[in-house]
Design a protein around this motif. Sequence first.
Motif, PDB file in Angstrom:
ATOM      1  N   ARG A  83       1.696   5.456   3.828  1.00 63.26           N
ATOM      2  CA  ARG A  83       2.500   6.573   3.322  1.00 63.26           C
ATOM      3  C   ARG A  83       2.566   7.665   4.393  1.00 63.26           C
ATOM      4  N   ASP A 137      -1.897  -5.233  -4.047  1.00 57.68           N
ATOM      5  CA  ASP A 137      -1.750  -6.554  -4.663  1.00 57.68           C
ATOM      6  C   ASP A 137      -2.094  -6.443  -6.142  1.00 57.68           C
ATOM      7  N   GLY A 180       0.173  -1.038  -7.330  1.00 55.82           N
ATOM      8  CA  GLY A 180       0.071  -0.728  -5.904  1.00 55.82           C
ATOM      9  C   GLY A 180      -0.659  -1.877  -5.225  1.00 55.82           C
ATOM     10  N   PRO A 226       0.791  -1.232   0.000  1.00 52.04           N
ATOM     11  CA  PRO A 226       0.000   0.000   0.000  1.00 52.04           C
ATOM     12  C   PRO A 226       0.822   1.281   0.000  1.00 52.04           C
ATOM     13  N   ASN A 241     -11.750   2.277  -4.855  1.00 49.32           N
ATOM     14  CA  ASN A 241     -12.057   3.316  -5.852  1.00 49.32           C
ATOM     15  C   ASN A 241     -13.331   4.093  -5.508  1.00 49.32           C
ATOM     16  N   THR A 295      -2.792  -5.861   0.019  1.00 50.98           N
ATOM     17  CA  THR A 295      -3.812  -5.029  -0.616  1.00 50.98           C
ATOM     18  C   THR A 295      -4.357  -3.986   0.365  1.00 50.98           C
ATOM     19  N   ALA A 296      -4.881  -2.885  -0.185  1.00 54.43           N
ATOM     20  CA  ALA A 296      -5.292  -1.740   0.646  1.00 54.43           C
ATOM     21  C   ALA A 296      -6.265  -2.136   1.751  1.00 54.43           C
ATOM     22  N   MET A 350      -9.289   9.388  -4.305  1.00 46.96           N
ATOM     23  CA  MET A 350      -8.797   8.190  -4.992  1.00 46.96           C
ATOM     24  C   MET A 350      -7.870   7.337  -4.144  1.00 46.96           C
ATOM     25  N   ALA A 351      -7.278   7.937  -3.114  1.00 49.39           N
ATOM     26  CA  ALA A 351      -6.333   7.186  -2.269  1.00 49.39           C
ATOM     27  C   ALA A 351      -7.003   6.670  -1.007  1.00 49.39           C
ATOM     28  N   THR A 352      -8.352   6.670  -0.985  1.00 48.87           N
ATOM     29  CA  THR A 352      -9.083   6.247   0.213  1.00 48.87           C
ATOM     30  C   THR A 352      -9.714   4.882  -0.001  1.00 48.87           C
ATOM     31  N   VAL A 366      -2.831   4.924   3.289  1.00 48.63           N
ATOM     32  CA  VAL A 366      -2.296   4.108   4.377  1.00 48.63           C
ATOM     33  C   VAL A 366      -0.923   3.550   3.994  1.00 48.63           C
ATOM     34  N   VAL A 414      -5.737  -7.560  -7.253  1.00 48.95           N
ATOM     35  CA  VAL A 414      -6.946  -6.910  -6.737  1.00 48.95           C
ATOM     36  C   VAL A 414      -7.189  -5.618  -7.510  1.00 48.95           C
ATOM     37  N   GLY A 455      -9.692   4.840   5.363  1.00 51.75           N
ATOM     38  CA  GLY A 455      -8.234   4.874   5.437  1.00 51.75           C
ATOM     39  C   GLY A 455      -7.705   5.546   4.184  1.00 51.75           C
TER      40      GLY A 455
HETATM   41  N1  SAH Z   1      -4.233  -3.162  -6.399  1.00 53.87           N
HETATM   42  C1  SAH Z   1      -4.583  -2.192  -5.379  1.00 53.87           C
HETATM   43  C2  SAH Z   1      -5.960  -1.583  -5.616  1.00 53.87           C
HETATM   44  C3  SAH Z   1      -6.066  -0.793  -6.890  1.00 53.87           C
HETATM   45  S1  SAH Z   1      -7.596   0.049  -7.007  1.00 53.87           S
HETATM   46  C4  SAH Z   1      -4.528  -2.872  -4.002  1.00 53.87           C
HETATM   47  O1  SAH Z   1      -4.431  -4.091  -3.948  1.00 53.87           O
HETATM   48  O2  SAH Z   1      -4.578  -2.157  -2.996  1.00 53.87           O
HETATM   49  C5  SAH Z   1      -7.151   1.625  -6.299  1.00 53.87           C
HETATM   50  C6  SAH Z   1      -7.878   1.836  -4.967  1.00 53.87           C
HETATM   51  O3  SAH Z   1      -7.207   1.105  -3.941  1.00 53.87           O
HETATM   52  C7  SAH Z   1      -7.892   3.255  -4.462  1.00 53.87           C
HETATM   53  O4  SAH Z   1      -8.931   4.029  -5.062  1.00 53.87           O
HETATM   54  C8  SAH Z   1      -8.142   3.056  -2.984  1.00 53.87           C
HETATM   55  O5  SAH Z   1      -9.498   2.725  -2.742  1.00 53.87           O
HETATM   56  C9  SAH Z   1      -7.320   1.802  -2.712  1.00 53.87           C
HETATM   57  N2  SAH Z   1      -5.958   2.096  -2.224  1.00 53.87           N
HETATM   58  C10 SAH Z   1      -4.788   1.837  -2.853  1.00 53.87           C
HETATM   59  N3  SAH Z   1      -3.734   2.181  -2.082  1.00 53.87           N
HETATM   60  C11 SAH Z   1      -4.259   2.665  -0.920  1.00 53.87           C
HETATM   61  C12 SAH Z   1      -3.677   3.177   0.293  1.00 53.87           C
HETATM   62  N4  SAH Z   1      -2.354   3.259   0.455  1.00 53.87           N
HETATM   63  N5  SAH Z   1      -4.519   3.582   1.276  1.00 53.87           N
HETATM   64  C13 SAH Z   1      -5.860   3.491   1.129  1.00 53.87           C
HETATM   65  N6  SAH Z   1      -6.448   3.009   0.004  1.00 53.87           N
HETATM   66  C14 SAH Z   1      -5.670   2.617  -1.004  1.00 53.87           C
END
Ligand code: SAH
Length: 254
Positions: free
Chosen positions: A200, A82, A80, A12, A165, A115-116, A220-222, A198, A85, A195
């Motif tokens: 970072r 997994d 980013g 993440p 997303n 994964t996030a 987008m990062a939530t 997360v 996912v 979150g």
């Molecule tokens: N392959 C990624 C997901 C890609 S879809 C994974 O496994 O995490 C992108 C979405 O993942 C983002 O819109 C958000 O909902 C989530 N995401 C990715 N990184 C994140 C992080 N560091 N903190 C919180 N949510 C995150």
Amino acid sequence: MSGRLMVVGLGPGDAGGLTRDAEEALRAAEALYGYGPYLDRVPAREGQARFPSDNREERGRAEAALRHAAQGADVAVVSGGDPGVFAMAASVCEAIEAGPDAWRALEIAIIPGITAMLAVAARAGAPLGHDFCAISLSDNLKPWELIERRLDAAAAAGFVIALYNPVSRARPWQLGKALAVLSQRLSGATPIILGRAVGRSDETLTITTLDRAAGLSADMATLIIVGSKETRVIARPGRSPLVYTPRATERVSA
Ligand code: SAH
């Protein structure tokens, strides 16, 4: 010489969340493909070529990486979290299925990452301690009606729900609508975890309830975790609450 395509999960955020297998794959790669900001998280290595691309160009990126590997190179595509996912591993498989026979002969290695939803869950406690599911709120790749139907079914079935997303500039209203759909099945007191970034340096974690979640900002990062009827919150003095879903469910009704 036959090439290899590795699809590597970066976790993440910072390097602490990178697995050793991922680190090794990134070291072995002669060429790296990926969304620019993800590539920026990989330390530069001499002699390693980098091919950044835009977020939306997943299929084109997968094809370019496969073409490169088919020339005999060790190539890594990074994701980013997994890669399996909502990410590049499926794009690579789609490209292979539709592509030339030579791509089926390549060695493919998918290297998992955290994964996030797991990273966010761990910050909050154990919200995924019982049955759960993950739904992407992006209607770029599926119709919005289907998303609403899945949200409704997941809430009705009693799953804890991880929402990927939730928002983007092109999708400003979907999260509000999703929360409204869930509110028809779930009590306003249902625990909600937001979150952001997360793992970072600019990470934030918000724990709230469904009736208050609509007013909160997400981007987008939530990643959002919506509790089930069983999910509980333990208040703690001077510390953020622990959110968890007990291992056992006694009742049959969801
Ligand atoms: N392959 C990624 C997901 C890609 S879809 C994974 O496994 O995490 C992108 C979405 O993942 C983002 O819109 C958000 O909902 C989530 N995401 C990715 N990184 C994140 C992080 N560091 N903190 C919180 N949510 C995150």
